[in-house]
Design an enzyme around this catalytic site. Structure first.
Site, PDB file in Angstrom:
ATOM      1  CD  GLU A 177      -2.430   1.761   0.325  1.00  0.00           C
ATOM      2  OE1 GLU A 177      -3.262   0.938  -0.145  1.00  0.00           O
ATOM      3  OE2 GLU A 177      -2.202   2.847   0.082  1.00  0.00           O
ATOM      4  CB  THR A 228     -12.551   1.047   0.629  1.00  0.00           C
ATOM      5  OG1 THR A 228     -12.140   0.395  -0.866  1.00  0.00           O
ATOM      6  CG2 THR A 228     -13.701   0.008   1.156  1.00  0.00           C
ATOM      7  CB  VAL A 265       3.624  -1.541  -6.955  1.00  0.00           C
ATOM      8  CG1 VAL A 265       3.931  -2.332  -8.245  1.00  0.00           C
ATOM      9  CG2 VAL A 265       3.365  -2.344  -5.497  1.00  0.00           C
ATOM     10  CG  HIS A 288     -21.713  11.635  -4.643  1.00  0.00           C
ATOM     11  ND1 HIS A 288     -22.530  12.458  -4.183  1.00  0.00           N
ATOM     12  CD2 HIS A 288     -22.105  10.585  -4.480  1.00  0.00           C
ATOM     13  CE1 HIS A 288     -23.405  11.792  -3.233  1.00  0.00           C
ATOM     14  NE2 HIS A 288     -22.914  10.380  -3.526  1.00  0.00           N
ATOM     15  CD  GLU A 323     -27.007   7.913  -4.155  1.00  0.00           C
ATOM     16  OE1 GLU A 323     -26.048   8.502  -4.810  1.00  0.00           O
ATOM     17  OE2 GLU A 323     -27.280   6.761  -4.799  1.00  0.00           O
ATOM     18  NE  ARG A 361     -29.020  12.572  -2.499  1.00  0.00           N
ATOM     19  CZ  ARG A 361     -28.610  12.213  -3.244  1.00  0.00           C
ATOM     20  NH1 ARG A 361     -29.294  12.079  -4.341  1.00  0.00           N
ATOM     21  NH2 ARG A 361     -27.244  11.644  -3.192  1.00  0.00           N
ATOM     22  NE  ARG A 365     -23.936   8.027  -6.166  1.00  0.00           N
ATOM     23  CZ  ARG A 365     -23.043   7.222  -5.364  1.00  0.00           C
ATOM     24  NH1 ARG A 365     -22.004   6.787  -6.064  1.00  0.00           N
ATOM     25  NH2 ARG A 365     -23.235   6.851  -4.253  1.00  0.00           N
ATOM     26  CG  HIS A 408     -18.115   9.883  -5.868  1.00  0.00           C
ATOM     27  ND1 HIS A 408     -17.614  10.086  -4.535  1.00  0.00           N
ATOM     28  CD2 HIS A 408     -19.009   8.758  -5.761  1.00  0.00           C
ATOM     29  CE1 HIS A 408     -17.998   8.906  -3.862  1.00  0.00           C
ATOM     30  NE2 HIS A 408     -18.932   8.413  -4.515  1.00  0.00           N
ATOM     31  CG  HIS A 409     -16.526   5.246  -9.017  1.00  0.00           C
ATOM     32  ND1 HIS A 409     -16.426   4.451  -7.912  1.00  0.00           N
ATOM     33  CD2 HIS A 409     -16.653   4.438 -10.176  1.00  0.00           C
ATOM     34  CE1 HIS A 409     -16.265   3.130  -8.279  1.00  0.00           C
ATOM     35  NE2 HIS A 409     -16.452   2.996  -9.378  1.00  0.00           N
ATOM     36  CD  GLU A 468     -12.977   4.460  -7.857  1.00  0.00           C
ATOM     37  OE1 GLU A 468     -12.643   4.164  -6.930  1.00  0.00           O
ATOM     38  OE2 GLU A 468     -12.931   5.492  -8.588  1.00  0.00           O
ATOM     39  NE  ARG A 514     -19.415   3.953  -7.927  1.00  0.00           N
ATOM     40  CZ  ARG A 514     -19.775   4.211  -6.671  1.00  0.00           C
ATOM     41  NH1 ARG A 514     -20.792   3.339  -6.195  1.00  0.00           N
ATOM     42  NH2 ARG A 514     -19.491   5.250  -6.196  1.00  0.00           N
ATOM     43  N   GLY A 568     -23.719   2.522  -3.856  1.00  0.00           N
ATOM     44  CA  GLY A 568     -23.866   1.058  -3.013  1.00  0.00           C
ATOM     45  C   GLY A 568     -23.235   0.224  -3.853  1.00  0.00           C
ATOM     46  CB  VAL A 594     -19.091  -1.561  -0.896  1.00  0.00           C
ATOM     47  CG1 VAL A 594     -18.910  -2.571   0.076  1.00  0.00           C
ATOM     48  CG2 VAL A 594     -18.748   0.003  -0.595  1.00  0.00           C
TER      49      VAL A 594
HETATM   50  P1  ADP Z   1     -10.861  -0.349  -4.196  1.00  0.00           P
HETATM   51  O1  ADP Z   1     -12.200   0.312  -3.635  1.00  0.00           O
HETATM   52  O2  ADP Z   1     -10.970  -0.669  -5.530  1.00  0.00           O
HETATM   53  O3  ADP Z   1     -10.252  -1.434  -3.397  1.00  0.00           O
HETATM   54  P2  ADP Z   1      -9.376   2.085  -3.004  1.00  0.00           P
HETATM   55  O4  ADP Z   1      -9.338   3.178  -3.491  1.00  0.00           O
HETATM   56  O5  ADP Z   1     -10.307   1.464  -1.720  1.00  0.00           O
HETATM   57  O6  ADP Z   1     -10.094   1.149  -4.166  1.00  0.00           O
HETATM   58  O7  ADP Z   1      -8.044   1.285  -2.687  1.00  0.00           O
HETATM   59  C1  ADP Z   1      -6.881   1.208  -3.642  1.00  0.00           C
HETATM   60  C2  ADP Z   1      -5.664   1.462  -2.790  1.00  0.00           C
HETATM   61  O8  ADP Z   1      -4.509   1.169  -3.646  1.00  0.00           O
HETATM   62  C3  ADP Z   1      -5.507   2.812  -1.937  1.00  0.00           C
HETATM   63  O9  ADP Z   1      -5.359   2.637  -0.804  1.00  0.00           O
HETATM   64  C4  ADP Z   1      -4.358   3.279  -2.759  1.00  0.00           C
HETATM   65  O10 ADP Z   1      -3.441   4.144  -1.988  1.00  0.00           O
HETATM   66  C5  ADP Z   1      -3.640   2.033  -3.233  1.00  0.00           C
HETATM   67  N1  ADP Z   1      -2.299   2.139  -4.447  1.00  0.00           N
HETATM   68  C6  ADP Z   1      -2.760   2.763  -5.427  1.00  0.00           C
HETATM   69  N2  ADP Z   1      -1.570   2.884  -6.376  1.00  0.00           N
HETATM   70  C7  ADP Z   1      -0.793   2.198  -5.603  1.00  0.00           C
HETATM   71  C8  ADP Z   1       0.589   1.833  -5.968  1.00  0.00           C
HETATM   72  N3  ADP Z   1       1.129   2.194  -7.040  1.00  0.00           N
HETATM   73  N4  ADP Z   1       1.084   0.919  -4.866  1.00  0.00           N
HETATM   74  C9  ADP Z   1       0.585   0.650  -3.906  1.00  0.00           C
HETATM   75  N5  ADP Z   1      -0.663   0.984  -3.429  1.00  0.00           N
HETATM   76  C10 ADP Z   1      -1.188   1.640  -4.159  1.00  0.00           C
END
Ligand code: ADP
Length: 493
Positions: free
Chosen positions: A80, A89, A202, A287, A300, A303, A324, A427-428, A457, A467, A470, A473
């Site tokens: 992460e 999330t 990464v 949104h 949401e 509402r 939306r 938003h998304h 996502e 989208r 709800g 998730v």
């Molecule tokens: P989803 O809802 O699809 O799970 P999120 O936005 O909740 O997506 O989570 C995606 C996570 O991936 C975030 O915490 C973000 O910081 C992390 N992330 C994005 N790019 C990288 C990367 N290059 N290396 C490591 N983590 C990453």
């Protein structure tokens, strides 16, 4: 694993670094009762040279994939890039859509997978990938059961925009799903001793002889190459990358974003380098109800549980529970380009997220409708007339003005009254990597990139061009689990 020692280190790093402190503060604000416990993260000293599966991103999708893959016997690690897990999330303010669930049955709510499918397809204007959508709805109840089995119980169900029945599942106390879900997933990650390395970005996915073979990752500033038989991309969307958003859709320049700062589209870029196809990149959702000074999203559910929207004249101007895109368009069409969400005390007690909005300082409270109108500089007689008409519509279950049919169980007649000024925000991102129902990341010609999986996502076409609230998730849990299972099968071959 020496998790506790590492925790102390992380907390002091967080306190010393301004950006990290900000991120933690934001997290605390946006999660409902979630206590992000740094001791749940792994010590970089325990990092191994190779794993069966590397998961990029510790949002809901990545963590669901990791838990499932480990349950299936794989040796996994999560990287992460942010100092905390959770991603977008954590910010998820509503709940999780699911049909034919045990909780719906217990509560006498009649729903079907077909109806969920139809509602979502309609919301997405028929452009959703039918197979991905079918897979998501058919596995949604199972995902609710799985979450329940690991201590994440979403049994408080209400309406949400675009849904024809009560389908959005929230924590028992009606609070936002995000913080509760992330905390629950993290607790499992910790208990099952799944290594989750934060501050670990990464930068590249490696391939050897035409198969994915691992990643390059910068852990606490140090570059490493980690081998893996499979990689799951769960990096989320690109709604936090305003440059990328406005390059793809210039008309969104200047909009605020509800996204966390790590939503920069890295996974899309890294997979494209391996020849992955992308779909629907220009389908970026705004949104309708975002408080503009804080970019804070008003769920949401406000509402869905009975709130209405009024303009500066104190008049309703839309069915508040249209999808939306439509509600956003109706707000943007107002001369003032913003609106107010109106709630009463009963609604505030039902949607406890409103307490958080109050703590954030974005709620106007008044003992009477007249006082509320005065504070909002709205003509009091108009607001009074609007609420009288609305309460009558609820009583008769008929909204003559805008044809609203859901979220009409309770009127707005219990003082004190509340208002939040809102306007649309980015938003998304509904587009992203092209995957199949087994979460293989596909090339333009439809063939799979061996050893590469994607969920959440970062992928595209589950939601089509709009989208439904709800469904993010639902998407991350259903496809996160699927990626965990399929990648585990793959590495056993
Ligand atoms: P989803 O809802 O699809 O799970 P999120 O936005 O909740 O997506 O989570 C995606 C996570 O991936 C975030 O915490 C973000 O910081 C992390 N992330 C994005 N790019 C990288 C990367 N290059 N290396 C490591 N983590 C990453």
């Amino acid at each position: 694993m020496n998790l506790r020692k590492w925790a102390i280190g992380l907390i002091s790093t967080a306190l010393l670094s301004a950006p990290i402190t900000t991120a933690l503060a934001e997290e605390a604000d946006t999660t409902s009762g979630a206590s992000q416990t740094s001791e749940w993260y792994a010590d970089p000293a325990t990092l191994k040279e190779s794993y069966d599966i590397v998961i990029i991103g510790a949002g809901g999708g990545g963590m669901a994939a990791a838990i499932t893959a480990q349950e299936a016997g794989a040796d996994v690690a999560i990287f992460e890039k942010m100092p905390i897990a959770g991603g977008n999330t954590s910010k998820s303010s509503g709940g999780m859509n699911a049909s034919e669930t045990k909780f719906q049955k217990e509560q006498g709510i009649e729903d079907s997978n077909d109806l969920f499918y139809e509602d979502t397809l309609e919301g997405g204007k028929g452009t959703n990938d039918p197979e991905l959508l079918r897979y998501m709805v058919d596995h949604s109840a199972e995902a609710i059961d799985w979450l329940d089995s690991i201590g994440i119980t979403l049994n408080n169900i209400t309406f949400s925009g675009g849904a024809s029945v009560k389908r959005i599942h929230r924590p028992e106390d009606g609070s936002a799903v995000g913080g509760y879900l992330v905390e629950g997933l993290l607790r499992n990650i910790h208990e099952k001793e799944i290594p989750l390395f934060v501050n670990s970005e990464v930068t590249k996915i490696n391939e050897t002889d035409g198969r994915v073979s691992g990643v390059n990752v910068t852990v606490e500033g140090e570059e490493k190459t980690i081998n893996a038989k499979a990689v799951i991309i769960a990096t989320g969307g690109f709604g936090g990358n305003l440059e990328m958003v406005s390059e793809i859709k210039p008309e969104l320049e200047g909009f605020v974003t509800t996204n966390h700062e790590g939503a920069t589209g890295d996974g899309i870029r890294m997979a494209e380098e391996l020849g992955a196809a992308v779909v629907d990149m220009d389908q970026i959702q705004i949104h309708p109800t975002v408080e503009q000074s804080t970019s804070y999203l008003v769920t949401e559910s406000v509402r869905g549980d009975g709130g209405i929207l009024v303009n500066q004249q104190g008049e309703r101007f839309t069915d508040e529970l249209l999808t939306r895109d439509k509600v956003s368009a109706n707000i943007i069409a107002l001369p003032e380009k913003y609106a107010y969400i109106i709630a009463d005390q009963r609604l505030k007690e039902s949607v406890t997220a409103i307490n958080q909005y109050e703590e954030k300082g974005i709620v106007t409270k008044a003992e009477t409708i007249e006082e509320l109108a005065e504070k909002l500089e709205i003509p009091a007689e108009n607001l009074k007339a609007t609420l009288d008409t609305w309460n009558e519509a609820v009583k008769n279950q008929e909204d003559k003005d805008f044809g609203r049919t859901t979220g009409m169980e309770y009127d707005l007649s219990h003082a004190p009254y509340y208002a939040i000024k809102i306007a649309p925000g980015i938003h998304h991102t509904m587009g992203g990597l092209k995957i199949d129902t087994e979460t293989h990341v596909l090339r333009e010609d439809g063939t799979a990139i061996e050893g590469l999986f994607g969920a959440g996502e970062v992928t595209g076409q589950v939601h089509g061009s709009n989208r439904i609230g709800g469904n993010a998730v639902a998407d991350i849990i259903v496809f996160g689990r699927q990626a965990g299972n399929i990648a585990s099968e793959y590495v056993k071959q």
